[in-house]
Motif scaffolding. Structure first.
Motif, PDB file in Angstrom:
ATOM      1  N   PRO A   1       0.915  -1.139  -0.019  1.00  0.00           N
ATOM      2  CA  PRO A   1       0.044  -0.227  -0.069  1.00  0.00           C
ATOM      3  C   PRO A   1       1.021   1.218  -0.009  1.00  0.00           C
ATOM      4  CG  PRO A   1       0.046  -1.176   2.259  1.00  0.00           C
ATOM      5  CD  PRO A   1       0.648  -2.042   1.196  1.00  0.00           C
ATOM      6  N   HIS A   2       1.917   1.278   0.830  1.00  0.00           N
ATOM      7  CA  HIS A   2       2.505   2.431   1.124  1.00  0.00           C
ATOM      8  C   HIS A   2       3.346   2.734  -0.531  1.00  0.00           C
ATOM      9  CE1 HIS A   2       4.845  -1.149   2.471  1.00  0.00           C
ATOM     10  NE2 HIS A   2       5.912  -0.593   1.912  1.00  0.00           N
ATOM     11  N   LEU A   3       3.315   1.846  -1.144  1.00  0.00           N
ATOM     12  CA  LEU A   3       4.191   2.050  -2.681  1.00  0.00           C
ATOM     13  C   LEU A   3       3.128   2.456  -3.582  1.00  0.00           C
ATOM     14  CD1 LEU A   3       6.886  -0.847  -3.303  1.00  0.00           C
ATOM     15  CD2 LEU A   3       7.006   1.390  -1.781  1.00  0.00           C
ATOM     16  N   MET A   4       1.876   1.691  -3.539  1.00  0.00           N
ATOM     17  CA  MET A   4       0.590   2.061  -4.554  1.00  0.00           C
ATOM     18  C   MET A   4       0.403   3.618  -4.149  1.00  0.00           C
ATOM     19  SD  MET A   4      -1.077   1.216  -6.865  1.00  0.00           S
ATOM     20  CE  MET A   4      -2.698   1.965  -7.570  1.00  0.00           C
ATOM     21  N   ALA A   5       0.690   3.994  -2.907  1.00  0.00           N
ATOM     22  CA  ALA A   5       0.318   5.581  -2.465  1.00  0.00           C
ATOM     23  C   ALA A   5       1.252   6.414  -3.358  1.00  0.00           C
ATOM     24  CB  ALA A   5       0.284   5.524  -1.011  1.00  0.00           C
ATOM     25  N   ARG A   6       2.191   6.067  -3.969  1.00  0.00           N
ATOM     26  CA  ARG A   6       3.171   6.914  -4.494  1.00  0.00           C
ATOM     27  C   ARG A   6       2.966   7.056  -6.077  1.00  0.00           C
ATOM     28  NH1 ARG A   6       7.649   4.958  -0.705  1.00  0.00           N
ATOM     29  NH2 ARG A   6       8.832   4.144  -2.479  1.00  0.00           N
ATOM     30  N   VAL A   7       2.109   5.910  -6.588  1.00  0.00           N
ATOM     31  CA  VAL A   7       1.946   5.821  -8.032  1.00  0.00           C
ATOM     32  C   VAL A   7       0.859   6.962  -8.302  1.00  0.00           C
ATOM     33  CG1 VAL A   7       0.720   4.331  -9.629  1.00  0.00           C
ATOM     34  CG2 VAL A   7       2.477   3.345  -7.978  1.00  0.00           C
ATOM     35  N   PRO A   8       1.069   7.759  -9.244  1.00  0.00           N
ATOM     36  CA  PRO A   8       0.085   8.591  -9.887  1.00  0.00           C
ATOM     37  C   PRO A   8      -1.114   7.904 -10.237  1.00  0.00           C
ATOM     38  CG  PRO A   8       2.361   9.123 -10.737  1.00  0.00           C
ATOM     39  CD  PRO A   8       2.505   7.821 -10.088  1.00  0.00           C
ATOM     40  N   HIS A   9      -2.331   8.542  -9.720  1.00  0.00           N
ATOM     41  CA  HIS A   9      -3.393   7.829 -10.169  1.00  0.00           C
ATOM     42  C   HIS A   9      -4.673   8.943 -10.027  1.00  0.00           C
ATOM     43  CE1 HIS A   9      -5.110   7.831  -6.176  1.00  0.00           C
ATOM     44  NE2 HIS A   9      -4.005   7.373  -5.815  1.00  0.00           N
ATOM     45  N   ASN A  10      -5.773   8.419 -10.618  1.00  0.00           N
ATOM     46  CA  ASN A  10      -6.824   9.485 -10.696  1.00  0.00           C
ATOM     47  C   ASN A  10      -8.241   8.842  -9.677  1.00  0.00           C
ATOM     48  OD1 ASN A  10      -7.901   7.484 -12.335  1.00  0.00           O
ATOM     49  ND2 ASN A  10      -9.095   8.854 -13.663  1.00  0.00           N
ATOM     50  N   LEU A  11      -7.618   8.181  -8.831  1.00  0.00           N
ATOM     51  CA  LEU A  11      -8.657   7.242  -7.824  1.00  0.00           C
ATOM     52  C   LEU A  11      -9.071   8.220  -6.697  1.00  0.00           C
ATOM     53  CD1 LEU A  11      -6.728   3.888  -8.015  1.00  0.00           C
ATOM     54  CD2 LEU A  11      -8.610   4.731  -9.693  1.00  0.00           C
ATOM     55  N   GLY A  12      -8.636   9.374  -6.716  1.00  0.00           N
ATOM     56  CA  GLY A  12      -9.044  10.358  -5.450  1.00  0.00           C
ATOM     57  C   GLY A  12      -8.025  10.302  -4.284  1.00  0.00           C
TER      58      GLY A  12
END
Lengths: 534, 534
Positions: free
Chosen positions: B348-359
């Motif tokens: 999760p802490h890595l996914m948190a740094r991936v740019p996204h448009n999920l809010g």
């Protein structure tokens, strides 16, 4: 095999004095200096040195001719160790195979018992049944022989938190898993001791520091509440779950709250706990890969098949002063073998019946070993329902039924089929089963096992084979209870002329292969020393 | 992983009432009727049904295209399960191999950490080091995947009576074996509780029958003397022997008398006992034969290597309403993949740094998982001195040193060489080691291990490899501590548009593969249901 306590008052008194003033560190250091503390450097290997060919260099002597009676572990080991120094050994084995009580049954094996009952095992390929010894402790010399002989080993699952306990006589109508039983017993024990301690009931035995440390230990050991909760045991996830924790917000379904204290102690589940503390039974335990008889097979191979005569029943042993004559019956024919020495490595109660000229004292001593009956049944199932349905991967279920123990297999996990030991009992229970036909034994074991395991215990059964050691020809018992310290026992530790004795029955590890190995080593050392001394 | 207790007051009150009047039998029967008692018939298999191709029959629909971020256990399982129904899955894995934290190191493996340190493992053939998960409990769904995937399993030796305990801070100067420590602690606990019980200190809590049963249990549990001996614990052969029983009259040499009660509790050896009662740690435990990564290897094979892109670092995730676009960098090149759905199965802490448009809520929730550091070192030795010299065949030594645990290998018994896990620590201890060079880590671990094992711990060493999970690129931590029940945690249990989340961090079995498996199953079920509903 019993749990004896030993009192060493003077040392203990001294250590107490040191301990009280010096704390654990000083205590342990002192114990180390006295040779009492466990030391990383301490070797537990027995001080046995195998005979070597070079022992005879410059002596002008050489290995003698030795006839060994019995091709069990003691007999095979005797020939194996003496063979290292070039002794000319011959083993006479009355049965159709070596190993003695180290007996692994596979599909196709045929055994005829003393009552003339013939059983032909029809186990599937890869399925085997250790009818005799099944486990080895880490410290046992059996491990060294496995290493030396290149017999691969794997864990024997001597305990399992997910195996069952079932005490029918205590009114249990459902089995309980070890993990649950332990959580409850340890929980209530901790609660009780914490209460008594906190109320000052043990102040004469405990210092304030002791008390705090004990309470801290009990909270961890019993998963009990603290002082505010009156140290109560109210359950713990150690009991297990009816549904284990899962994804998202699934915290799982705890197995429920514990039964009341009175019920837990009334169920008597705690009687099985100390088994796993035994110096001979504590995990980790081991077994040879592929069956316990990999040990006698490897020994026989090392000894040489040409040195082993099967179906050879000893009929007389005569010490001629300068040699020993042994007569035996093989294939309906009497034969004789003459040797410099003889090592009698068959069961004492059978050797007692062999005509010999070693004296009445020897006969009396040999006949003075009380013999225990024991039996096992191997149940092959077409599925491993204990793994898939009950999540039991090995281990032992304990009961107060006459089947005593149920063993789940320590090999073939996740395989198609598997073999459960449906009973392993001794004494009166064993004789109850040995008096039945193989079909009746199976039926009796199954009808009890279903109480614990449900219908699949019957419906998934493919075939069974049962072994009754008291009804096994040329063995007639599972193990003996030596009368240690008696003149008779001590008499057999000495050679009777040119005849030596060996077997687990001449050791302090009766019923363990370790006992047979060390007794054989003892006879080998004594014999070799005599030959060396000329 | 913690030992939580759960109170279910109303059920408990009812059961107590039944139990008091009906005894254990009635109690257990009632528990069974309430679904609380262990039942032989009860299934512990989670109610997961894998998607099947036939699910789409008559629906006019078919499996969608899914991009899975991360080729750890959760990602692989997602693709594996969806693949059963014909979903077109692609896994993007940032590292050079699949498995994630399920990492087995063998000779020739090369890893570069976040600090640019390169380690090339030079372990011998057949020697492997599970740097991540090492054990599996019987109830875990991991076992089912091993069975389904044909990954053979064997016992993981999670406890051993002959392993050591060493608490330096308590003043111990020599290690003590588990068997000895247990005998002494259980002995004194039994003595104390028996005394208090017999003196009537617990009469308000115990009936006369309870008292008798408890005293009987304590005599067995603690190997203590009876009433005549004032219930004293004075030692037992359960402590072990300096020389085990042998042939003839060799009764063996008991390890000695126990240290005084105060010293036993001061040594704090008892703090390690409850580990083996844990619902997740109690023996029997298991491991795949040949290394834990046999699981991801088998999963990857089942998924199909052509569906797995290695060295593919996700750089953006964009939900386009009717599809998902994922960009990633592979071999210095940016690529894009478009799919119907995405399952984010990376930490999760890595996914948190991936740019996204999920809010922003999703980002905040992903960033809200505290991460734990953990590390291990594998020490290869040229001999198996722990087996030959110390008679330790597997198991775990517990210490209060910063190395925490030492694991002896559960495979290769009696082999030529072997691999000991020289430390397995977490938190501050792990960060202490992860800040060192691999050579320094090895030196630190060895200099402490010699205190327990003696000189061979250094002199027999061949090579080592250490893994620091907090310094591992694309993983950056050993496991997380989810904030269960918070809106953020719950948010991630739902898809963010066309993006689902999966990983042990979305389960109640964090740091266990079980958690990753069940979380993946949960995402798979939700996604499949949505596709089916069209």
């Amino acid at each position: 095999m019993s749990d004896q306590t030993q009192s060493m008052v003077s040392r203990r008194g001294f250590l107490r004095a040191v301990g009280v003033s010096g704390g654990a560190g000083a205590m342990l250091a002192t114990m180390g200096a006295m040779g009492l503390a466990p030391s990383a450097a301490a070797s537990v290997t027995p001080a046995f040195r195998a005979p070597e060919r070079s022992d005879f260099t410059l002596t002008g002597r050489s290995g003698a001719k030795v006839v060994v009676l019995g091709g069990g572990i003691a007999g095979l080991t005797t020939a194996y160790e003496l063979g290292k120094a070039g002794y000319d050994c011959t083993i006479l084995e009355a049965r159709h195979r070596v190993g003695g009580r180290n007996l692994t049954i596979r599909g196709g094996d045929v055994e005829t018992d003393l009552d003339g009952r013939i059983q032909r095992a029809s186990f599937s390929d890869g399925v085997y049944f250790n009818a005799g010894p099944g486990r080895i402790a880490q410290w046992m010399v059996t491990m060294d022989y496995c290493r030396e002989l290149g017999v691969p080993i794997e864990v024997f699952t001597n305990q399992n938190a997910d195996a069952w306990i079932y005490n029918e006589s205590a009114g249990m109508t459902e089995p309980v898993r070890y993990r649950t039983a332990k959580a409850d017993v340890y929980g209530y024990v901790s609660e009780l001791l914490a209460k008594a301690t906190d109320q000052g009931a043990l102040d004469s035995r405990l210092t304030t520091e002791d008390r705090d440390r004990l309470l801290s230990f009990l909270q961890s050991f019993g998963a009990i509440g603290g002082r505010a909760g009156d140290w109560a045991y109210t359950g713990t996830n150690r009991r297990g779950f009816s549904g284990y924790p899962g994804a998202g917000n699934d915290v799982g379904s705890l197995l429920g709250t514990p039964p009341p204290l009175s019920d837990v102690f009334a169920s008597n589940v705690g009687r099985y706990f100390s088994f796993e503390f035994g110096y001979d039974q504590a995990m980790l335990m081991f077994q040879p890969v592929g069956g316990m008889d990999q040990i006698p097979r490897a020994l026989a191979k090392a000894v040489g098949q040409h040195r082993i005569r099967l179906n050879a029943e000893v009929t007389a042993v005569t010490d001629r002063g300068s040699r020993v004559e042994v007569t035996y019956r093989q294939g309906g024919r009497q034969s004789q073998i003459t040797a410099d020495y003889c090592v009698a490595a068959l069961p004492p109660h059978l050797m007692a019946r062999v005509p010999h000229n070693l004296g009445a004292g020897v006969t009396a001593a040999l006949a003075d070993f009380p013999v225990t009956a024991s039996g096992k049944i191997g149940l092959e199932y077409r599925s491993r329902w204990w793994e898939t349905d009950q999540r039991i991967y090995g281990g032992i279920t304990e009961t107060d039924l006459d089947l005593s123990h149920i063993w789940y297999p320590s090999y073939g996990f996740h395989g198609k089929r598997g073999l459960v030991v449906g009973y392993y009992n001794t004494g009166a229970n064993a004789r109850t089963y040995s008096g039945l036909t193989p079909e009746q034994r199976s039926e009796r074991a199954i009808s009890q096992g279903v109480k614990i395991h449900g219908d699949k215990y019957r419906s998934e059964l493919v075939t069974s084979y049962s072994h009754a050691w008291d009804r096994t020809r040329y063995i007639e018992g599972a193990w003996t209870s030596p009368r240690y310290g008696t003149p008779g026992y001590n008499l057999l530790l000495q050679p009777a002329g040119r005849v030596y004795f060996a077997g687990d029955w001449l050791s302090h590890e009766v019923a363990w292969q370790h006992g047979a190995f060390v007794a054989a080593r003892s006879a080998v050392s004594a014999l070799h020393q005599r030959v060396m001394a000329g």
